[in-house]
Scaffold this motif. Structure first.
Motif, mmCIF file in Angstrom:
data_model
loop_
_atom_site.group_PDB
_atom_site.id
_atom_site.type_symbol
_atom_site.label_atom_id
_atom_site.label_comp_id
_atom_site.label_asym_id
_atom_site.label_seq_id
_atom_site.Cartn_x
_atom_site.Cartn_y
_atom_site.Cartn_z
ATOM 1 N N UNK A 29 0.827 -1.208 0.000
ATOM 2 C CA UNK A 29 0.000 0.000 0.000
ATOM 3 C C UNK A 29 0.862 1.259 0.000
ATOM 4 N N UNK A 30 1.976 1.224 0.748
ATOM 5 C CA UNK A 30 2.876 2.376 0.768
ATOM 6 C C UNK A 30 3.490 2.604 -0.610
ATOM 7 N N UNK A 44 5.873 14.088 2.226
ATOM 8 C CA UNK A 44 4.905 13.172 1.616
ATOM 9 C C UNK A 44 5.226 11.726 1.991
ATOM 10 N N UNK A 45 6.518 11.387 1.977
ATOM 11 C CA UNK A 45 6.926 10.026 2.341
ATOM 12 C C UNK A 45 6.543 9.737 3.792
ATOM 13 N N UNK A 46 6.792 10.708 4.678
ATOM 14 C CA UNK A 46 6.483 10.511 6.101
ATOM 15 C C UNK A 46 5.002 10.196 6.306
ATOM 16 N N UNK A 47 4.116 11.028 5.728
ATOM 17 C CA UNK A 47 2.686 10.839 5.965
ATOM 18 C C UNK A 47 2.144 9.618 5.237
ATOM 19 N N UNK A 48 2.689 9.320 4.057
ATOM 20 C CA UNK A 48 2.247 8.103 3.357
ATOM 21 C C UNK A 48 2.590 6.865 4.169
ATOM 22 N N UNK A 49 3.802 6.842 4.725
ATOM 23 C CA UNK A 49 4.192 5.699 5.556
ATOM 24 C C UNK A 49 3.405 5.621 6.844
ATOM 25 N N UNK A 51 0.371 6.644 7.420
ATOM 26 C CA UNK A 51 -1.017 6.265 7.170
ATOM 27 C C UNK A 51 -1.154 4.820 6.717
ATOM 28 N N UNK A 52 -0.139 4.276 6.065
ATOM 29 C CA UNK A 52 -0.256 2.912 5.528
ATOM 30 C C UNK A 52 0.378 1.851 6.420
ATOM 31 N N UNK A 53 1.411 2.196 7.190
ATOM 32 C CA UNK A 53 2.163 1.197 7.941
ATOM 33 C C UNK A 53 1.759 1.104 9.410
ATOM 34 N N UNK A 54 1.134 2.135 9.956
ATOM 35 C CA UNK A 54 0.757 2.140 11.377
ATOM 36 C C UNK A 54 -0.697 1.708 11.532
ATOM 37 N N UNK A 55 -0.946 0.821 12.495
ATOM 38 C CA UNK A 55 -2.301 0.309 12.702
ATOM 39 C C UNK A 55 -2.880 0.676 14.058
ATOM 40 N N UNK A 56 -2.027 0.957 15.047
ATOM 41 C CA UNK A 56 -2.498 1.258 16.400
ATOM 42 C C UNK A 56 -1.807 2.514 16.908
ATOM 43 N N UNK A 57 -2.361 3.158 17.948
ATOM 44 C CA UNK A 57 -1.685 4.337 18.514
ATOM 45 C C UNK A 57 -0.277 4.047 19.011
ATOM 46 N N UNK A 58 -0.036 2.807 19.474
ATOM 47 C CA UNK A 58 1.301 2.458 19.953
ATOM 48 C C UNK A 58 2.324 2.474 18.833
#
Length: 357
Positions: A29-30, A44-49, A51-58
């Motif tokens: 997805x990234x 752009x790379x920071x926010x794309x990663x 939004x696509x790679x993180x699933x939980x607040x932790x």
């Protein structure tokens, strides 16, 4: 495009080592998102990663730490604030002026980080070694689990007869069969770090890796230095700051850059301790000054006790490596794995082995 895939893959490996469950689907997805963005745009790379790679607040603080460690510098301000300035981190020896070429900062630094992942730590400059050590601090998250003797309540599993009978006596009938299952605990890791003269270029980096293991699982990790004496440095490596922990461990090790008598030291360990059910990791080049037959006999004992016996040799990372030293010839029949230990990528692979052994 191939360079972008290598950069993303290396970054995702760092996230996984830090405990972020960035699977192949999220990685895909990234890459798809970056196909619609300017991959050279750090923001752009920071926010794309994110939004696509993180699933939980932790995952968010881990993502931020990994992003800073992998790409260097500080993350730019939030996109919604409209700020796009980037501060690039340049290690000594970059050959570039600080602050120059900000548009190329993200891909250049990412490419540099990917190169550092595979370089022999013995050949790095002080600045490059510091960069690798910062990324090493993110490793060690995740540990293979073992079944404990304790039980916990469960919807499925073996019948909990005692609890079922107690509820039947209290209610006058068996309304429901109660069940239980074994709990799990992190599998213990016992790490032996060779601090002899021949291992001097790698000893500090290995102890940095040991510090990451101890910090991630303090109750399930034991670290010993081996050379001419067996010294436990687990307590020293529990300090939160890596530099302070390394200084304390160095002060506790009396035989730094001395000889190597692994057979005698493993015999001492087995006389005083047990490695039953543990993953035993030996980090050494195998230059044994003592009797190789004694080393082989003690490794046979260790192998019978340990869940898995892994030998980490810095020279294994080279294609022409042959285990010709007396210590390695004595060890090979008893090992489950012989792996490299010369680069950040090698330590990442070792961390994955410990997480899935």
């Amino acid at each position: 495009m191939d360079e972008l895939v290598r950069t993303v893959t290396g970054f995702v490996r760092t996230l996984r080592a830090a405990g972020v469950d960035a699977d192949h689907e999220r990685t895909r997805s990234l890459l798809q998102a970056l196909g619609h963005l300017d991959a050279g745009d750090r923001e752009a790379f920071y926010w794309a990663g994110r939004l696509t790679l993180c699933a939980t607040p932790d995952d968010l603080p881990r993502y931020d730490r990994c992003f800073t460690a992998y790409f260097g510098g500080r993350r730019a301000a939030a996109a919604r604030a409209g700020t796009t300035s980037v501060t690039r981190h340049l290690a000594a020896g970059d050959g570039e002026e600080a602050g120059a070429g900000e548009d190329a900062a993200a891909p250049a630094t990412a490419s540099r980080a990917e190169v550092l992942r595979h370089r022999d730590v013995a050949r790095l400059t002080e600045a490059e070694r510091a960069e690798v050590h910062r990324m090493l601090a993110l490793l060690g998250r995740g540990r293979a689990a073992r079944r404990s003797r304790r039980f916990e309540r469960a919807h499925r599993g073996r019948l909990d007869q005692r609890r079922t009978v107690r509820e039947a006596l209290r209610n006058g009938e068996v309304a429901r069969l109660r069940r239980r299952r074994h709990t799990t605990r992190p599998r213990q890791v016992v790490l032996f770090v060779d601090v002899s003269g021949s291992m001097a270029p790698y000893a500090e980096t290995l102890l940095r890796f040991a510090h990451a293991l101890v910090r991630s699982e303090p109750r399930a990790t034991r670290v010993y230095s081996v050379g001419t004496r067996l010294t436990e440095v687990t307590a020293e490596l529990r300090h939160r700051d890596p530099g302070t922990a390394l200084n304390a461990a160095s002060a506790a090790i009396p035989d730094w850059s001395g000889g190597t008598r692994l057979g005698e030291e493993f015999k001492e360990y087995l006389t005083r301790h047990s490695a039953r059910g543990a993953i035993v990791v030996i980090a050494s080049d195998g230059w044994e000054r003592g009797d190789p037959a004694l080393l082989g006999a003690q490794l046979a004992r260790l192998a019978r006790q340990a869940y898995r016996l892994i030998w980490v040799n810095p020279h294994k990372g080279y294609e022409d490596y042959q285990p010709l030293t007396g210590g390695m010839r004595a060890a090979l029949p008893h090992l489950d794995d012989l792996v490299a230990g010369h680069s950040l990528a090698a330590y990442e692979e070792l961390s994955e082995r410990l997480a899935h052994a």
